[in-house]
Design an enzyme around this catalytic site. Structure first.
Site, PDB file in Angstrom:
ATOM      1  CE  LYS A  61     130.690 114.589  82.469  1.00 54.77           C
ATOM      2  NZ  LYS A  61     131.148 114.423  83.867  1.00 54.77           N
TER       3      LYS A  61
HETATM    4  C1  LIG Z   1     130.240 115.275  85.043  1.00 51.70           C
HETATM    5  C2  LIG Z   1     128.807 115.595  85.362  1.00 51.70           C
HETATM    6  C3  LIG Z   1     128.440 116.789  85.994  1.00 51.70           C
HETATM    7  C4  LIG Z   1     129.443 117.719  86.618  1.00 51.70           C
HETATM    8  O1  LIG Z   1     130.336 118.287  85.775  1.00 51.70           O
HETATM    9  P1  LIG Z   1     131.731 118.876  86.340  1.00 51.70           P
HETATM   10  O2  LIG Z   1     132.308 119.544  85.143  1.00 51.70           O
HETATM   11  O3  LIG Z   1     132.538 117.718  86.814  1.00 51.70           O
HETATM   12  O4  LIG Z   1     131.395 119.832  87.433  1.00 51.70           O
HETATM   13  C5  LIG Z   1     127.096 117.086  86.128  1.00 51.70           C
HETATM   14  N1  LIG Z   1     126.148 116.226  85.706  1.00 51.70           N
HETATM   15  C6  LIG Z   1     126.449 115.059  85.135  1.00 51.70           C
HETATM   16  C7  LIG Z   1     125.354 114.174  84.658  1.00 51.70           C
HETATM   17  C8  LIG Z   1     127.791 114.690  84.954  1.00 51.70           C
HETATM   18  O5  LIG Z   1     128.099 113.495  84.427  1.00 51.70           O
END
Ligand SMILES: *Cc1c(COP(=O)(O)O)cnc(C)c1O
Length: 363
Positions: free
Chosen positions: A181
């Protein structure tokens, strides 16, 4: 090799100097000083009153669902990462899919209204690609029908709406700080809410339900995060202005080189400033997308089909009315590589390959 993304790493020394404090204190996890410092720094950076740092963005969704005591029908988007849907199912809720708007690729307020029944408890919407949902229309619908609202704002670090963090919207907003992210803590996430009561509830939920060393207030889970992860966040945060600026420049470079193809791109809500965390393109057909992917892969460029398949077609989802827009877009959308160290020359190469595949298809 050019992957779809690469994590941003701060200068090594900046991370290591924070770790030296961890060695001195011998305090590794359980609400440590770096976790507290990161929570404060993030609240200040984002202009929020409350935020809880958690183990990941999925546990953030699960705590939000639990804190709002949801156990029935929740209207949600079919166009998101699988965690949005799987968290609902994991928490014993029934996802009901409302189709997306073909312009913004976010859940359509009109489609939400059409899905409301006497069993609807809440709306769980994703601000897809860091592009805000129509939050005002969704709030109106929720108020009218007495529904709770959770935003999966996993993509939204730095996104604003009318000059303020998009994390302020909904009863609860969640975010992911996973390494892929825009802002990350290796693994991590957070919940945000304007309600001190919901924050108190989620703070107990993340710590096994503890309400004192020997006291418990209901069932809880381990949703905590560690000093090492907080240290990464504290080392990355001072670089975020630069990371965000570079990402927006990269989007403009792709726009410049690929503009003549007139491919579909999600439209931003008026008043919103998205963070350019991703660079999605919607191709005219899956066939065209696959030949572009093939051309890129042969040159060791690896874009990703975010988000495919449409979540209403997951194998564990019971048959529901189709979501034609999401199903069509998810087959045709591709995210191009964007990350901090990606150079203009590399972007140029990626766009040349796409243009070449395109010309070939036209023949
Ligand atoms: C990355 C993501 C998640 C999950 O996050 P994690 O930290 O990997 O558990 C949830 N929703 C969306 C839209 C994402 O892109």
């Amino acid at each position: 090799m050019i992957p779809v993304t690469k994590p941003f790493l701060p200068p090594e020394e900046e991370y290591l100097s924070l770790l030296r404090g961890v060695w001195e204190r011998n305090w590794l996890t359980n609400n440590g000083p770096l976790v507290n410092e990161l929570e404060l720094a993030l609240k200040e950076y984002l202009g929020l009153s409350h935020l809880l740092f958690l183990g990941n963005g999925t546990i953030a969704l699960q705590l939000a669902i639990k804190a709002l005591q949801l156990d029935g029908e929740v209207i949600t988007t079919p166009f998101s990462y699988v965690a949005t849907t799987s968290s609902l199912v994991w928490e014993g809720c029934s996802p009901v899919f409302a189709d997306i708007d073909p312009e913004t690729l976010n859940i359509s307020p009109a489609a939400i209204e059409a899905c409301i029944t006497s069993k609807t408890q809440a709306i769980l919407a994703t601000h897809c690609y860091g592009n805000p949902c129509d939050v005002e229309a969704i709030r109106q619908i929720a108020d009218k029908h007495g529904l709770k609202v959770i935003y999966d704002a996993a993509h939204c670090f730095g996104t604003t709406y009318k000059g303020e963090s998009i994390f302020k919207w909904g009863d609860i907003s969640t975010v992911s700080f996973h390494a892929t992210k825009l802002f990350h803590t290796v693994e991590g996430g957070a919940v945000m809410s304007n309600s001190p009561e919901l924050i108190r509830r989620m703070s107990r939920l993340r710590n096994f339900g503890h309400d004192g060393p020997e006291q418990f207030d209901g069932v809880g889970v381990n949703g905590k995060n560690s000093e090492f992860h907080a240290a990464m966040g504290l080392a990355v945060l001072p670089h975020m202005e630069e990371v965000a600026r570079r990402r927006k420049e990269q989007a403009l470079i792709y726009d410049e080189y690929l503009g003549k193809l007139n491919l579909g791109k999600p439209a931003a809500l008026p008043g919103a400033e998205p963070n350019a965390a991703y660079y999605p393109l919607v191709f005219p057909s899956e066939e065209v997308l696959l030949s572009v992917v093939d051309e890129l892969n042969r040159a060791k460029v690896f874009p990703r089909r975010y988000f495919f398949p449409s979540l209403n077609q997951l194998p564990y989802i019971e048959q529901q009315p189709a979501c034609p827009v999401a199903e069509s877009v998810s087959r045709r959308v591709l995210c191009l590589p964007v990350y901090h160290s990606l150079t203009r020359e590399e972007q140029r190469m990626v766009t040349r390959l796409i243009l070449r595949a395109w010309r070939y298809l036209k023949k």
